[in-house]
Structures are given as C-alpha cells and as structure tokens.
Design a protein around this motif. Sequence first.
Motif, PDB file in Angstrom:
ATOM      1  N   GLU A 192       9.855  -1.959  -6.754  1.00 45.93           N
ATOM      2  CA  GLU A 192      10.412  -2.596  -7.946  1.00 45.93           C
ATOM      3  C   GLU A 192       9.452  -3.623  -8.511  1.00 45.93           C
ATOM      4  OE1 GLU A 192      14.311  -3.975  -7.008  1.00 45.93           O
ATOM      5  OE2 GLU A 192      15.085  -1.916  -6.838  1.00 45.93           O
ATOM      6  N   GLU A 193       8.791  -4.328  -7.614  1.00 45.11           N
ATOM      7  CA  GLU A 193       7.845  -5.331  -8.094  1.00 45.11           C
ATOM      8  C   GLU A 193       6.665  -4.695  -8.808  1.00 45.11           C
ATOM      9  OE1 GLU A 193       8.972  -8.543  -4.625  1.00 45.11           O
ATOM     10  OE2 GLU A 193       6.993  -7.649  -4.651  1.00 45.11           O
ATOM     11  N   LEU A 194       6.398  -3.440  -8.457  1.00 45.51           N
ATOM     12  CA  LEU A 194       5.294  -2.737  -9.115  1.00 45.51           C
ATOM     13  C   LEU A 194       5.774  -2.020 -10.381  1.00 45.51           C
ATOM     14  CD1 LEU A 194       3.468  -1.161  -6.042  1.00 45.51           C
ATOM     15  CD2 LEU A 194       2.520  -2.847  -7.614  1.00 45.51           C
ATOM     16  N   GLY A 195       7.022  -2.247 -10.717  1.00 49.42           N
ATOM     17  CA  GLY A 195       7.542  -1.626 -11.931  1.00 49.42           C
ATOM     18  C   GLY A 195       8.163  -0.268 -11.696  1.00 49.42           C
ATOM     19  N   ARG A 216       0.844  -1.194   0.000  1.00 44.31           N
ATOM     20  CA  ARG A 216       0.000   0.000   0.000  1.00 44.31           C
ATOM     21  C   ARG A 216       0.882   1.248   0.000  1.00 44.31           C
ATOM     22  NH1 ARG A 216      -3.613  -1.100   4.491  1.00 44.31           N
ATOM     23  NH2 ARG A 216      -3.878  -3.104   3.480  1.00 44.31           N
ATOM     24  N   VAL A 217       1.957   1.193   0.796  1.00 44.48           N
ATOM     25  CA  VAL A 217       2.887   2.328   0.823  1.00 44.48           C
ATOM     26  C   VAL A 217       3.518   2.506  -0.552  1.00 44.48           C
ATOM     27  CG1 VAL A 217       5.066   3.167   1.772  1.00 44.48           C
ATOM     28  CG2 VAL A 217       3.398   2.071   3.283  1.00 44.48           C
ATOM     29  N   ALA A 218       3.971   1.402  -1.113  1.00 46.00           N
ATOM     30  CA  ALA A 218       4.644   1.475  -2.418  1.00 46.00           C
ATOM     31  C   ALA A 218       3.721   2.071  -3.471  1.00 46.00           C
ATOM     32  CB  ALA A 218       5.121   0.085  -2.838  1.00 46.00           C
ATOM     33  N   LYS A 219       2.490   1.644  -3.451  1.00 47.71           N
ATOM     34  CA  LYS A 219       1.529   2.138  -4.435  1.00 47.71           C
ATOM     35  C   LYS A 219       1.299   3.634  -4.264  1.00 47.71           C
ATOM     36  CE  LYS A 219      -1.855  -0.569  -6.790  1.00 47.71           C
ATOM     37  NZ  LYS A 219      -2.910  -1.566  -6.718  1.00 47.71           N
ATOM     38  N   ALA A 220       1.140   4.040  -3.013  1.00 46.53           N
ATOM     39  CA  ALA A 220       0.927   5.467  -2.754  1.00 46.53           C
ATOM     40  C   ALA A 220       2.120   6.282  -3.235  1.00 46.53           C
ATOM     41  CB  ALA A 220       0.692   5.693  -1.264  1.00 46.53           C
ATOM     42  N   LEU A 221       3.308   5.746  -3.051  1.00 51.09           N
ATOM     43  CA  LEU A 221       4.504   6.481  -3.464  1.00 51.09           C
ATOM     44  C   LEU A 221       4.559   6.636  -4.978  1.00 51.09           C
ATOM     45  CD1 LEU A 221       7.307   4.965  -1.202  1.00 51.09           C
ATOM     46  CD2 LEU A 221       6.157   7.169  -0.991  1.00 51.09           C
ATOM     47  N   LEU A 222       4.212   5.576  -5.672  1.00 51.12           N
ATOM     48  CA  LEU A 222       4.291   5.635  -7.132  1.00 51.12           C
ATOM     49  C   LEU A 222       3.303   6.633  -7.714  1.00 51.12           C
ATOM     50  CD1 LEU A 222       4.930   1.985  -8.296  1.00 51.12           C
ATOM     51  CD2 LEU A 222       6.457   3.955  -8.381  1.00 51.12           C
ATOM     52  N   LYS A 223       2.234   6.878  -6.976  1.00 53.51           N
ATOM     53  CA  LYS A 223       1.286   7.892  -7.442  1.00 53.51           C
ATOM     54  C   LYS A 223       1.933   9.263  -7.431  1.00 53.51           C
ATOM     55  CE  LYS A 223      -3.297   6.149  -6.464  1.00 53.51           C
ATOM     56  NZ  LYS A 223      -4.285   6.068  -5.372  1.00 53.51           N
TER      57      LYS A 223
END
Length: 569
Positions: free
Chosen positions: A89-92, A46-53
């Motif tokens: 990284e796993e989220l690209g 969830r953190v990673a996703k928020a960061l990529l936004k």
Amino acid sequence: MARPRTLNVLEGGISFMRLAGFNFIPAKILRVQYKPTSVSMHWIDRVAKALLKRDKKPVIASGISVSGNIHIGHCNDVFIADGVRRALEELGGEGQAFWYADDFDPMRRIPWPLNEGELAEKYKQYLGIPYINIPSPDPNYKNFVDFFARPFIESLDGFGIDVKIYSGAEIYRSGKMAEPTRTALKHADKIRTILNRYRSKPLPEDWLPYDALCERCGRLATTRSLSWHDNYVSYKCEGSDYVAGCGHEGEADFTKGQGKLTWRVEWPARWKLLGVTCEPFGKDHAVVGGSYDTGKLIAKQVFKCNAPYPVPYEWVSLKGRQMSSSKGVVFTLPQWLEIAEPELLRYFIFRSKPMKAKEFDPGLALLDLYDEYDLVEQVHFGLVEASARRKEQLKRIYQLSQLRKTPRRRVQRVPFRFATVLAQVMRDEKYAINVLTSREMLTDPSKSDIELAFRRLSCARNWVSKYAPERLQFKVAETLPAEAVQLLSKQQKQGLTQLAADLSSRDFTPVELHNHIYELAQRVGLKASELFKAIYLALLGRESGPRVGNFISVLDKEFVISRLGEATL
RNA sequence: GGGCCCGUAGCGCAGUCUGGCUAGCGCACCGGCCUUUUAAGCCGGGUGUCGAGGGUUCGAAUCCCUCCGGGCCCGCCA
C-alpha cells in the motif's frame, strides 16, 4: 537517569567511500560506484516491489494448522503477510492479506495441555479426526479449533494485523473446493508423477490425492481412496501408523466437504482458488523437494497457475528450546501482551531477516529487547545518531513495528528497567505521574504519552511477578516489619533518625541521596553497608533491595520519613 | 542423502543482500574516581589472522569456488 549507552543495533555497515582515499580510487570507479545515499531496502519492501512487478493487486496468504496453541513463532506467518500488504500500500499498490486456519486436518498428536492426566485419556479417541470435529476441553469454546485459535485471532487486532480469516473446513463444506478437487482427481496421474520425482518409494498406481472422511468413525487420517466417479470418492477405512481404522467402506461426496485434498495438492489448489500471489511459510516447507517445490509444479501443470512468491522464514525458539505447540513449549500473543507492548513483537520479527533464527526469552533478556526498541525509536526521532545507512534501516524497522501509523511527534518513554521498580511501589496513577514528571522521564506529557507509560508500567508489574528473577522483586512493607527492625543496632537507628530529618529538611536527587547515605554513615560511625541494610529492613523487611537513591525517590517522602521514625522508636 | 542458518574480541552478537572511513556494540576484563549489593554508579582502555584455503577486484568480513566445525529442517505426514 538512564545510563547513557549505545547498542550494537546502531553499528554496522558504513556505505561511505573512503573520502581520504580519493587519490587511490580511479575516477571511473568513483563515477560508477560512489553512491553515498544508496538505498538499502528492507526485505519486506523488496518483496512488495517484486510483487508489484507481477501484478497490481497481490494476494498474500498466511495460515497454520490449528494443532494446538498458536504461539509467537507461528506469528511470523501472518505478521509477514500483513507487513507485505502494508508495504504494498505504501508503494501505491493494493494488497490483500488473509490468514487461513487449517482446521480440517486430522489430529495426529494430542497437543499440550490436553495430553496430560485425564484429558489425555479422553482425547485419545479423537486421533485421526479433523480438528474442527473435536470438542473443546472448555465449555466456553465451541470446539477444539475455537479453543486454540480464538485467543490468537482475537489478539491480532491488538498487534495491528488486519487480515481476512478463512477456515479450511468451511471452504470444503461450502463446496468451493469441489472444482479444484475434481481437477486434482482428473490429473491424479500427473500429480503422482510430480510427487514421485522427490520420493524414493513411488506412490501406488491407484493413488488418489484425496483423504476421505470416514462416515462411520469420523476419521480422516485412516482412509485410503480407492477410486472416484462423478462427485464421489470411494474409500476404505484402513488405519494409519498412529491410529487404527474401523474397516468401513463407503463413498465421500467431495463437493460437500466429506473429505479433503492431501496437503501437497491442497496447497496449490488453494493458491488457485484464492488467487494467492505471495505466501510466507516456515522453513520446513522450503526444503528442496518439499511441499513448496511440488506445489509449484502442481500449480503450473495441473491448476494452470503460478506458485506464489515465497517468503520462507525461520522458527522462533523459547529460552533455547524449539517452540512446539504439541509439547507445550509455547509463548502466545495474549502472554506477550501481558509483559510487552505489541510493537516489540513486530520489532522482534522485522528487525532481522526472515531466515535468521530468532530466540525469545521472556526473562532478563526482555529488558534488552525493550532497551533496543527504545533506542531505535530514538534514532527514528533523531535523538540518537547513527550512520546514514543504518539510520535508514532502523527507521524502516521502526515504522514496520508500529501497529498503524508511525507517530509524528517524539514519544516519551519510561525506561522499562525503571518501570520495574516504580511498578512495585506506585499506589495509583497520580502517584506514578508525579514520580515520572519530577524525575523528568515525562515532560509535559501528552495523553498518549501517559497511556504509554501506564501500559508499560502494567507490563513491568506483570513481568516482575511472572518472569523476573526473585532478586528484582520486592514489596514495601505496609506496616513496620517489627521483627526485622529489632535487629537494628543503636548506630543504625541513629542513622535512620538522621536520614529522616535530612529528608524532611531538603530535597535530594536520587544520586545526591545515594551519596548522602555514605556521608551519613560516616557521621554516625557506621559502615555504609550497615546503613543500607537498616534502610532496607525498615522499608522492606529484608537486607537488600533496589538501589537506595532511586528507591526512596520513587516512594512517598512523608511515608518514608514516618516509617524511618517508627523504626527507631 | 538434500536444504537452510550460523562461524567476527573471553562470552553474546551487529555489519554480509548493495565490496570502500581506522571492523563495531553489549557484557566480561584491566586502570582510575568518593563510598555495600542489584541487568541503571562515573571516566578511561580493544584485548580481533572477521572458521580455513584459493579466486575475482584498485580494494573482500562482505562476491565466487572448495573445505572444516556447529545448529536446525526435510527424507516421502502435513
């Protein structure tokens, strides 16, 4: 064989609609809410996703003040930072994580083990001096910081942590902090106003966000900044509540690391300097009005940057006591590796939400951690059932627990409880492999399965000698414990003789052997307990020991037969 | 004074974010089995007003509000 068991990790939320209840659920609700495969995301993701936004190349900071031993509680910081990087990284995405040693802070308390005996006397003189300028108690280390931080830093790779390391002192000395410092000094008023919002006693009007290093006594904690011009801050060494100043007045060149920003300003300055977009930190910083809150405002108003995405985490306690490097309530990464696999510490950190308090106990409770990890591994490989949602969660936790890539093929594990017995008996590796394969704990093992088994056996051996209760420790007597054997009655000897004969005439599984002891006891007119006692006396020289069926079956058969023979002479 | 976490079976806990199956797991306990002990015997059994009260909802352990109890952190060091 392992007792079949299920653990509470498998239980929990079931996300299925009550299918039988179709007629109770309005159709529109079904359409909207019935999501049997609803994604339950791990907080790291969830953190990673928020960061990529926010941006494509997040920078995740972690760090800690090197004020003593760095323990597994501190590890949350860097483990989480690296975990987020991996998830990115796993989220690209492309994440970068670093660990920052706050090694330029002044020592305010002498940490364990330097606070004992003669050392305590010696280290008193360094109160108020930056850690980096304090000598090491051990000549094998460069200084205080090296002494405490190196064992930690060198362990990181073994835990699958891949971060860049920064030193605060180096950054200041290199001059990289000069511009942020100048900015802070220029905006001292603004910063003071921000800090005063959360203070009951306002800062004095001439306050500056800078702590100069006293050029005479070397202390940082004792100086008060008076004013500044160009690259200099003038100061007076007045003392602090825990150490006296020397009275010196001088000027510090802030472009040359002759001092540092005060913490609440240094933190946002660092965000600006290193472009930090995410940072885990202990709950102490997370309090309203704490350094994160003020840092956020300072970042925005003074450094014109955004505060990083915060990931506050709870602390870890050790056997019920708050871990503390100054008091010596610590458990370090090297200590961990002695008794447990690195994956287990990752599991320990990632299995629960960051703000949930964690409790570590290297004693018997460690057995449960091992079992739980093994069980999750089995869920991952589909060998143990769990609800769809829970399975998804556990698989993710398992992945995050891995040092690097998640193994594709099923991992064969020696149960840790069993390892604690085998480790106390095995003479060499070949012996251990024999026992493990003959008991089907390893089946046609790969090279890595064997490595894992030995790693676990070595952990088990260390654990038994250092943390296990005494009753779990035993040592097979190398020669016949003559004194103990003298106590044996005629029937006991008879039982042992018969047992030796039976052992040489056929093979027993552990359970068969265990049952056989009872029959045998009856046959020679003994209570079973008397025969068990005799066996332990002959092999261990004491009256109790590990469960006999298991115990004898991990011992060399010929050895057992001859020992039993000797005992009955 | 403020913040966070916790309160679910005798004990220790999962489940709470994302409401949905009959609320689960370990230990303990109870009853059987063929037999000392040990955090690795076996089989069967759940022993519960999910801290309390209100609200939202077709539906609440789960969301909202109030309160109670426990723990930790911060209170101007970082």
